[in-house]
Design an enzyme around this catalytic site. Structure first.
Site, PDB file in Angstrom:
ATOM      1  N   SER A  15       1.959 -11.508 -10.688  1.00 37.67           N
ATOM      2  CA  SER A  15       1.700 -10.334 -11.541  1.00 37.67           C
ATOM      3  C   SER A  15       1.435  -9.086 -10.702  1.00 37.67           C
ATOM      4  CB  SER A  15       0.541 -10.598 -12.512  1.00 37.67           C
ATOM      5  OG  SER A  15      -0.691 -10.676 -11.840  1.00 37.67           O
ATOM      6  N   HIS A 111      -7.442  -8.550  -2.523  1.00 42.02           N
ATOM      7  CA  HIS A 111      -8.393  -9.655  -2.600  1.00 42.02           C
ATOM      8  C   HIS A 111      -9.301  -9.428  -3.804  1.00 42.02           C
ATOM      9  CE1 HIS A 111     -10.781 -12.999  -1.182  1.00 42.02           C
ATOM     10  NE2 HIS A 111     -11.860 -12.271  -1.378  1.00 42.02           N
ATOM     11  N   ASP A 147      -9.506 -11.779   5.225  1.00 42.09           N
ATOM     12  CA  ASP A 147     -10.076 -10.863   4.224  1.00 42.09           C
ATOM     13  C   ASP A 147     -10.963  -9.806   4.872  1.00 42.09           C
ATOM     14  OD1 ASP A 147      -8.727 -12.278   2.263  1.00 42.09           O
ATOM     15  OD2 ASP A 147     -10.397 -13.649   1.936  1.00 42.09           O
TER      16      ASP A 147
HETATM   17  C1  GAR Z   1      -4.713 -12.248  -7.603  1.00 40.29           C
HETATM   18  O1  GAR Z   1      -5.904 -12.237  -8.354  1.00 40.29           O
HETATM   19  C2  GAR Z   1      -5.018 -11.904  -6.147  1.00 40.29           C
HETATM   20  O2  GAR Z   1      -6.019 -10.946  -5.995  1.00 40.29           O
HETATM   21  C3  GAR Z   1      -5.456 -13.231  -5.622  1.00 40.29           C
HETATM   22  O3  GAR Z   1      -4.579 -14.160  -6.208  1.00 40.29           O
HETATM   23  C4  GAR Z   1      -4.161 -13.673  -7.491  1.00 40.29           C
HETATM   24  C5  GAR Z   1      -2.655 -13.695  -7.555  1.00 40.29           C
HETATM   25  O4  GAR Z   1      -2.190 -13.393  -8.827  1.00 40.29           O
HETATM   26  N1  GAR Z   1      -5.393 -13.281  -4.196  1.00 40.29           N
HETATM   27  C6  GAR Z   1      -6.218 -13.977  -3.438  1.00 40.29           C
HETATM   28  O5  GAR Z   1      -7.102 -14.672  -3.871  1.00 40.29           O
HETATM   29  C7  GAR Z   1      -5.959 -13.844  -1.943  1.00 40.29           C
HETATM   30  N2  GAR Z   1      -6.998 -14.473  -1.205  1.00 40.29           N
HETATM   31  P1  GAR Z   1      -0.686 -12.907  -9.041  1.00 40.29           P
HETATM   32  O6  GAR Z   1       0.218 -13.948  -8.387  1.00 40.29           O
HETATM   33  O7  GAR Z   1      -0.513 -12.894 -10.534  1.00 40.29           O
HETATM   34  O8  GAR Z   1      -0.530 -11.559  -8.424  1.00 40.29           O
END
Ligand code: GAR
Length: 198
Positions: A15, A111, A147
């Site tokens: 997303s 993050h 991070d």
């Molecule tokens: C998001 O919330 C992002 O911030 C997190 O994974 C999700 C991915 O969602 N990232 C982390 O936790 C990185 N350590 P998405 O695939 O729908 O963008």
């Protein structure tokens, strides 16, 4: 205008990739050149292909934890795509210092916490358990430490009574989709001034 080329790395639904890709039109100084995943079945790959963005996948599992060997394969589609900027968008593999140094100063990550709080996983549950009044998300430059790296933007959201990790994650995600495109637009224009939201 010569657009900056942006590669986006993801592991899941994508997303944030969609928010970034859909922002890169018109006067935007950048365009997507590649969406790359460590999971060939990641839903984000199809969303990218549907948008006409070149995609590639390098399954990390056969490398059995040999990060350098995995990254050697990951570099190949990246070298072909020649990105100016690399955006990690829900990319859930830890990268080695060697890989990061190849893209030092031009690799961004989002993050789901107000860094430096809650590096790593399960950020929403940890913020709730700690009794925090607010949570949020951070876009930062990627450095060798996990991070970490200079903050390029943050969005803050309240933690409400009765929040679960899921309800809080959904509230934060809405802001991820605003913050990351805003930071990328500024960064691609050469401006590293942090974005504060809301
Ligand atoms: C998001 O919330 C992002 O911030 C997190 O994974 C999700 C991915 O969602 N990232 C982390 O936790 C990185 N350590 P998405 O695939 O729908 O963008």
């Amino acid at each position: 205008m010569k657009h900056k080329r942006v590669a986006i790395l993801l592991s899941g639904g994508g997303s944030n990739m969609v928010a970034l890709a859909d922002s890169m039109t018109g006067e935007h100084p950048a365009r997507p050149c590649l969406v790359l995943s460590n999971d060939p079945t990641a839903a984000g790959l199809k969303k990218a292909a549907d948008r006409g963005i070149p995609t590639s996948a390098v399954d990390h599992r056969p490398f059995k934890g040999d990060r350098s060997a995995f990254e050697a394969e990951l570099r190949k589609p990246l070298q072909d795509a020649r990105p100016d900027i690399v955006c990690l968008a829900g990319f859930m593999r830890v990268l080695t210092g060697d890989f990061v140094s190849d893209f030092q100063g031009r690799m961004l990550n989002i993050h789901p916490s107000l860094l430096p709080k809650y590096k790593g996983l399960n950020t929403h549950a940890r913020a709730i358990s700690a009794g925090d009044a607010e949570h949020g998300c951070t876009v930062h430059e990627v450095t060798a430490a996990l991070d970490d790296g200079p903050v390029l933007g943050q969005a803050r959201v309240p933690i409400n009574v009765g929040d679960t990790p899921e309800t809080l994650a959904a509230r934060v995600l809405v802001w991820e989709h605003k913050l990351y495109p805003a930071v990328l637009r500024r960064f691609a224009a050469g401006d590293k001034t942090p974005v504060q939201m809301p």
